[in-house]
Design a protein around this motif. Structure first.
Motif, PDB file in Angstrom:
ATOM      1  N   LYS A  77     -14.046  24.610 -45.935  1.00  0.00           N
ATOM      2  CA  LYS A  77     -14.889  23.626 -45.270  1.00  0.00           C
ATOM      3  C   LYS A  77     -14.153  22.296 -45.190  1.00  0.00           C
ATOM      4  O   LYS A  77     -13.838  21.704 -46.214  1.00  0.00           O
ATOM      5  N   PRO A  78     -13.873  21.775 -43.977  1.00  0.00           N
ATOM      6  CA  PRO A  78     -13.150  20.506 -43.860  1.00  0.00           C
ATOM      7  C   PRO A  78     -14.023  19.334 -44.289  1.00  0.00           C
ATOM      8  O   PRO A  78     -15.247  19.358 -44.156  1.00  0.00           O
ATOM      9  N   SER A  79     -13.383  18.286 -44.809  1.00  0.00           N
ATOM     10  CA  SER A  79     -14.112  17.083 -45.226  1.00  0.00           C
ATOM     11  C   SER A  79     -14.520  16.266 -44.009  1.00  0.00           C
ATOM     12  O   SER A  79     -14.041  16.476 -42.889  1.00  0.00           O
ATOM     13  N   THR A  80     -15.392  15.293 -44.238  1.00  0.00           N
ATOM     14  CA  THR A  80     -15.818  14.391 -43.161  1.00  0.00           C
ATOM     15  C   THR A  80     -14.624  13.634 -42.593  1.00  0.00           C
ATOM     16  O   THR A  80     -14.516  13.448 -41.374  1.00  0.00           O
ATOM     17  N   PHE A  81     -13.712  13.218 -43.475  1.00  0.00           N
ATOM     18  CA  PHE A  81     -12.536  12.475 -43.034  1.00  0.00           C
ATOM     19  C   PHE A  81     -11.662  13.331 -42.124  1.00  0.00           C
ATOM     20  O   PHE A  81     -11.194  12.871 -41.073  1.00  0.00           O
ATOM     21  N   LYS A 124     -11.010  14.871 -34.556  1.00  0.00           N
ATOM     22  CA  LYS A 124     -11.662  14.419 -33.323  1.00  0.00           C
ATOM     23  C   LYS A 124     -10.780  13.449 -32.547  1.00  0.00           C
ATOM     24  O   LYS A 124     -10.695  13.512 -31.316  1.00  0.00           O
ATOM     25  N   TYR A 125     -10.114  12.550 -33.284  1.00  0.00           N
ATOM     26  CA  TYR A 125      -9.399  11.465 -32.604  1.00  0.00           C
ATOM     27  C   TYR A 125      -7.906  11.695 -32.442  1.00  0.00           C
ATOM     28  O   TYR A 125      -7.320  11.250 -31.447  1.00  0.00           O
ATOM     29  N   ILE A 126      -7.229  12.342 -33.401  1.00  0.00           N
ATOM     30  CA  ILE A 126      -5.754  12.354 -33.328  1.00  0.00           C
ATOM     31  C   ILE A 126      -5.134  13.754 -33.320  1.00  0.00           C
ATOM     32  O   ILE A 126      -3.932  13.875 -33.494  1.00  0.00           O
ATOM     33  N   ASP A 148     -12.469   5.812 -39.857  1.00  0.00           N
ATOM     34  CA  ASP A 148     -12.841   6.495 -41.108  1.00  0.00           C
ATOM     35  C   ASP A 148     -11.739   6.261 -42.131  1.00  0.00           C
ATOM     36  O   ASP A 148     -10.645   5.786 -41.791  1.00  0.00           O
ATOM     37  N   LEU A 149     -12.028   6.590 -43.384  1.00  0.00           N
ATOM     38  CA  LEU A 149     -11.061   6.409 -44.468  1.00  0.00           C
ATOM     39  C   LEU A 149     -11.326   7.453 -45.548  1.00  0.00           C
ATOM     40  O   LEU A 149     -12.441   7.991 -45.658  1.00  0.00           O
ATOM     41  N   ILE A 150     -10.282   7.750 -46.324  1.00  0.00           N
ATOM     42  CA  ILE A 150     -10.397   8.850 -47.288  1.00  0.00           C
ATOM     43  C   ILE A 150     -11.245   8.474 -48.500  1.00  0.00           C
ATOM     44  O   ILE A 150     -11.873   9.331 -49.118  1.00  0.00           O
ATOM     45  N   LYS A 151     -11.289   7.168 -48.841  1.00  0.00           N
ATOM     46  CA  LYS A 151     -12.136   6.698 -49.959  1.00  0.00           C
ATOM     47  C   LYS A 151     -13.055   5.595 -49.447  1.00  0.00           C
ATOM     48  O   LYS A 151     -12.613   4.481 -49.191  1.00  0.00           O
ATOM     49  N   ARG A 152     -14.315   5.927 -49.322  1.00  0.00           N
ATOM     50  CA  ARG A 152     -15.279   4.916 -48.891  1.00  0.00           C
ATOM     51  C   ARG A 152     -15.763   4.118 -50.106  1.00  0.00           C
ATOM     52  O   ARG A 152     -16.059   4.700 -51.139  1.00  0.00           O
TER      53      ARG A 152
END
Length: 553
Positions: free
Chosen positions: A71-75, A81-83, A141-145
């Motif tokens: 399962k892929p993470s949100t990041f 989606k973008y790159i 987005d970022l890996i640590k919110r």
């Protein structure tokens, strides 16, 4: 040398040489703090590792294998989606700080081209990875919110404007004119110039003490790269100078690239950390069981010690029965002669009991203790076996590779220590048992990577005349040398592999037992991996990582 600004500078150069102009073909996040971008460049697929780990944050090309999570993470979903299919335009560094920026160009669903920037901030526990919309400077987005309550300096949530980390107000060494630094100490150099770590400043101090200038140092640094690791008396260090860490170095090992250097430098550190991330709940549960078992063993030994008095109770009952006519009802004690050694013995009595009941009371205590011994010994054996088994499982997590963790989890599920998680029905790939090596004389060696594999290799898959190796009295893998007539060199090499795949990996002169498999048996009901053997020989070896790597098929 740490991963300081100077190291970041040369790493950015290496990344530009190998990845600029490439296209991102795959995006993965195998672990919580690490991102893998597969980039197609110069007709080769290369893996770019971006790490925001609190201890091992870095940017590099890696050859290490990584499994793609189910399962892929949100990041990862945001990045895909973008790159996905984005072109890597350039890698650059913020001054001489440990901040790496990757400029990207990608098409959206309509075919319009947009520019993005991946920013990797290497700042210990504050390390982070951002995807920035270059057109408006906002964080996609970022890996640590991080919530505003925990960070008042800048926003660290999707949609916030990206703000650079706090400036250190130091000089960028790559934008200065030639200066005379002969009067500056290593500490002064670090205070004045940005991105110069402890080891780099120490080397620079020695360099300029010989009459060299700062520009000489920069020219040498940029044009004569020498990736290496240096073992010193204090620690294992990174280096990239032609001569690294003079006067403090005991051993220098060179590499072709900085990325190869980092793969080797972080090999064990990152592997153990990744395994800990995947298995922290399991190890916590096993530690709790181990703690209970060790407490139980102490109590059982105390109970066993108490049985030492049972023969005394039997003697008291026997003497009271023999001299019953001498005992007065209501007495609290009596002194009688022990007819086995003619010594006087004082025996306590219960005044409310008759002489006969006092005798029977001591016989009863004797029988109770006598009957408890088999049970105590049985529990002691079972509990000790469980401790040894759990120690072997925890030890295996220290030396297996990340892809072997699933086998250990399956083993613990089969043994009943953890529950099987409900997952969607998925066809399991048939895995090979063990890992294969070959001696320099061409003899095959197989190593079990968990206790289930150890059992299969030793008790089912190997021939009776093959040789079995295991570290002496220490948890480790079963190693099978597939020959009935091993030469001395092959014995040493098999023993070295056994020492390497054991809890004694970081030791020297490790004793390794070896014996033919026909002399090995597994007791009924024994834990996975546990065997009994006799007639073994023992050889002392050093767990040589390089030799093990050279013998791997």
């Amino acid at each position: 040398m740490s991963f300081d600004g100077m190291f970041t500078h040369v790493m950015v150069n290496e990344l530009n040489q190998n990845l600029s102009g490439g296209r991102i073909s795959k995006i993965q996040q195998p672990f919580a703090n690490e991102l893998i971008l597969t980039i197609r460049s110069n007709r080769k697929n290369r893996q770019l590792l971006l790490s925001a780990h609190p201890s091992y944050a870095r940017v590099q090309i890696t050859d290490q294998p990584f499994a793609n999570p189910a399962k892929p993470s949100t990041f990862v979903m945001s990045l895909r989606k973008y790159i996905t299919s984005a072109i890597v335009k350039d890698f650059h560094q913020l001054n001489n700080d440990r901040v790496v920026m990757v400029d990207l160009s990608a098409k959206n669903e309509l075919g319009d081209i947009h520019d993005y920037t991946l920013i990797i901030e290497i700042m210990a526990r504050h390390s982070n990875i951002f995807l920035i919309n270059k057109e408006n400077g906002r964080i996609i987005d970022l890996i640590k919110r991080v919530s505003p309550e925990n960070n008042s300096f800048r926003g660290l949530l999707p949609g916030d404007d990206y703000k650079l980390p706090p400036a250190q107000n130091k000089i960028n060494p790559f934008s200065t004119k030639d200066e005379n630094l002969s009067n500056l100490s290593a500490s002064d150099i670090r205070k004045k110039y940005e991105g110069i770590g402890l080891d780099t400043s120490a080397e620079l101090e020695k360099f300029i003490a010989n009459g060299k200038t700062f520009d000489d140092f920069i020219n040498l640094y940029q044009n004569n790269l020498h990736p290496n690791t240096a073992n010193s008396q204090s620690k294992h260090k990174l280096g990239f100078f032609p001569i690294a860490f003079s006067n403090t170095t005991t051993e220098v090992k060179s590499y072709a690239t900085l990325s190869e250097l980092l793969d080797n430098f972080y090999l064990d550190k990152a592997r153990v950390d990744r395994i800990e991330q995947q298995t922290k709940n399991i190890t916590r549960r096993l530690d709790i069981i181990l703690k209970k078992d060790k407490s139980k063993v102490k109590k059982l030994h105390k109970q066993l010690d108490k049985t030492d008095v049972m023969n005394k109770y039997n003697l008291y009952g026997e003497l009271l029965t023999t001299y019953m006519s001498k005992i007065q009802h209501g007495s609290s004690s009596i002194t009688l002669t022990n007819y086995y050694n003619n010594e006087d013995v004082t025996i306590k009595l219960n005044p409310e009991y008759s002489p006969s009941l006092n005798a029977q009371s001591y016989y009863k205590k004797y029988r109770k203790l006598q009957n408890s011994i088999p049970h105590i010994k049985q529990q002691l054996e079972l509990t000790t076996n469980e401790i040894n088994y759990l120690d072997s499982v925890l030890a295996s997590l220290e030396y297996v590779d990340i892809e072997d963790v699933d086998g250990i989890v399956d083993e613990l599920i089969q043994s009943g220590y953890i529950k099987k998680k409900k997952k969607n029905a998925r066809r399991k790939r048939k895995k090979k048992v063990g890992e294969n090596f070959q001696t320099t004389n061409g003899i095959e060696i197989t190593v079990g990577k968990n206790n289930l594999e150890n059992d299969q290799l030793t008790m089912k898959l190997s021939q009776k005349n093959h040789y079995w190796f295991h570290v002496k009295d220490i948890p480790g893998s079963h190693v099978i040398l597939k020959t009935s007539t091993p030469d001395e060199e092959s014995i040493v090499q098999a023993a070295t592999i056994a020492a390497y795949y054991s809890k004694a990996r970081d030791s020297s002169k490790v004793p390794v037992d070896y014996v033919q498999i026909k002399h090995i048996r597994k007791p009924n009901g024994a834990k996975p991996g546990f065997v009994i053997f006799e007639g073994q020989k023992t050889v002392l070896v050093d767990p040589d990582r390089k030799l093990v790597a050279d013998l791997k098929e």
